[in-house]
Design an enzyme around this catalytic site. Structure first.
Site, PDB file in Angstrom:
ATOM      1  N   CYS A 116      70.462  51.519  46.821  1.00 20.03           N
ATOM      2  CA  CYS A 116      70.543  51.278  45.368  1.00 20.03           C
ATOM      3  C   CYS A 116      69.264  51.677  44.621  1.00 20.03           C
ATOM      4  O   CYS A 116      69.284  51.801  43.399  1.00 20.03           O
ATOM      5  CB  CYS A 116      70.881  49.824  45.090  1.00 20.03           C
ATOM      6  SG  CYS A 116      72.423  49.307  45.851  1.00 20.03           S
ATOM      7  N   HIS A 249      68.989  48.249  37.696  1.00 19.64           N
ATOM      8  CA  HIS A 249      70.093  48.451  38.642  1.00 19.64           C
ATOM      9  C   HIS A 249      71.158  47.394  38.345  1.00 19.64           C
ATOM     10  O   HIS A 249      70.844  46.209  38.212  1.00 19.64           O
ATOM     11  CB  HIS A 249      69.567  48.319  40.066  1.00 19.64           C
ATOM     12  CG  HIS A 249      70.642  48.276  41.092  1.00 19.64           C
ATOM     13  ND1 HIS A 249      71.700  49.156  41.079  1.00 19.64           N
ATOM     14  CD2 HIS A 249      70.846  47.449  42.160  1.00 19.64           C
ATOM     15  CE1 HIS A 249      72.509  48.879  42.100  1.00 19.64           C
ATOM     16  NE2 HIS A 249      72.011  47.853  42.763  1.00 19.64           N
ATOM     17  N   ASN A 279      78.702  47.242  40.922  1.00 21.22           N
ATOM     18  CA  ASN A 279      77.480  47.825  41.478  1.00 21.22           C
ATOM     19  C   ASN A 279      77.820  49.194  42.057  1.00 21.22           C
ATOM     20  O   ASN A 279      78.510  49.281  43.075  1.00 21.22           O
ATOM     21  CB  ASN A 279      76.942  46.875  42.554  1.00 21.22           C
ATOM     22  CG  ASN A 279      75.669  47.384  43.211  1.00 21.22           C
ATOM     23  OD1 ASN A 279      75.280  48.533  43.025  1.00 21.22           O
ATOM     24  ND2 ASN A 279      75.038  46.522  43.992  1.00 21.22           N
TER      25      ASN A 279
END
Ligand code: UT7
Length: 322
Positions: A116, A249, A279
């Site tokens: 990520c 993020h 996500n």
């Protein structure tokens, strides 16, 4: 001194949004929309159809970013794709994407694997290449089909992720666009978020799905995100009041709220897409950035802070003037 600045953004999401209710019904999950929204903020995500790959999602995002920058694919001399869900073991997704973009005899093309945090890593690498004078026009992409590595029987992970792609064009410039960046990793934390498997002899060895200790990830993320944000602000010799937009993020609304609070920034200055995208790992920051730009929130000249954290553990931040 050669600087670099973002001259165009783009993004792509596959298909229609899949709501929590639909996901729960399709996979027979013991969960509820109320639980998912309360614990994560996620209401829906996009999921790629079978056979759609990370380079497929990246292609329209890159075309959009190039159009925004007023560049042709042939002008790109550096192509970096951040992904944990590559099309193949090899060649790299970047090489496959380069061919799809129609770039012939192009410059360097390679993938970056930092889960990520991948886009933060890729953007920082591209900036160093441009700063060195070796490259002038980089396409930096985050693209993921995380749905391929989800265990649909694991309600603790499968509701969290989605598929998508985001891209930016980063070009050499006389004035600084990228003001400061910081990258970190601590492999000792590898087991709290991982896909602990690999291919061997044509078979998956180990476990081919995302496994996570959610609470450990949560605590780690909040701690390091606030630290690294402070680090880049200090490196740039700036203070938090100068930041116009935070593009974090998009993992979990509660992580974003906690880090925003620690930073002392109001939530109104935070670009949020986690509700609709879930996500999307390496794609989440460039996707959210493009939404902020196209939505008219982020304007030329604004000071923007990117921050990300992911498996590895890896984390980092980039402070820039758009
Ligand atoms: O890029 C980084 C990616 N990762 C993350 O951002 C994840 C960070 N962590 C989190 O977001 C949270 O830890 C979660 C959302 C994953 C979980 O929330 P939590 O408040 O930490 O819940 P928990 O793990 O403590 O679990 C509480 C309960 C458990 O049930 P029992 O043992 O109390 O009966 C879980 O089994 O919630 C249960 N649970 C669920 N219930 C309904 C876990 N997932 C679900 C679900 N629906 N989807």
């Amino acid at each position: 001194m050669i600087h670099s600045r973002i001259t165009g953004t783009g993004s792509f999401l596959p298909g229609a949004p899949v709501s929590n209710e639909t996901l729960i019904a399709i996979h027979g999950l013991d969960s509820s929309d109320a639980w998912i929204v309360e614990r994560t903020g996620i209401k829906a995500r996009h999921l790629a159809s079978p056979g759609t790959t990370a380079s497929d999602l990246a292609l329209p995002a890159c075309q959009q970013a190039l159009a925004a920058a007023g560049r042709e694919p042939g002008q790109v001399d550096l192509l970096i794709v951040a992904t944990s869900t590559p099309d193949y073991v090899f060649p790299s997704t970047a090489a496959l994407l380069q061919a799809k973009l129609g770039i012939k005899s192009g410059g360097a093309a390679f993938d970056v694997q930092a889960v990520c945090s991948g886009f933060i890593y890729a953007l920082t690498i591209a900036e160093k290449f441009i700063q060195s004078g070796s490259h002038k026009c980089a396409l930096v992409v985050g693209s993921e089909v995380f749905s391929r590595i989800l265990d649909w029987r694991d309600r603790g992970t499968c509701v969290l992720f989605g598929d998508g792609a985001g891209a930016v064009v980063l070009e050499a410039a006389p004035e600084p666009g990228i003001l400061a960046s910081a990258l970190h990793a601590d492999g000792a934390y590898n087991s709290i978020l991982s896909v602990p498997g690999h291919l061997s002899g044509g078979q998956p060895i180990g476990d081919p799905f995302v496994r996570m200790d959610g609470q450990a990830v949560f605590k780690f993320a909040v701690k390091v995100l606030a630290e690294v944000a402070g680090e880049v602000i200090a490196t740039a010799g700036m203070h938090k009041e100068q930041i116009d937009w935070l593009v974090p993020h998009q993992a979990n609304i509660r992580i974003i709220q906690s880090t925003t609070k620690k930073l002392g920034l109001p939530m109104e200055q935070c670009i949020l897409t986690v509700h609709e995208h879930g996500n999307t790992s390496a794609a989440s920051i460039p996707l959210a950035f493009d939404h902020g730009v196209r939505g008219g929130q982020i304007k030329p000249g604004n000071i923007v802070l990117f921050e990300g954290v992911g498996g590895g553990f890896t984390w980092g931040a980039v402070l820039l003037r758009f």
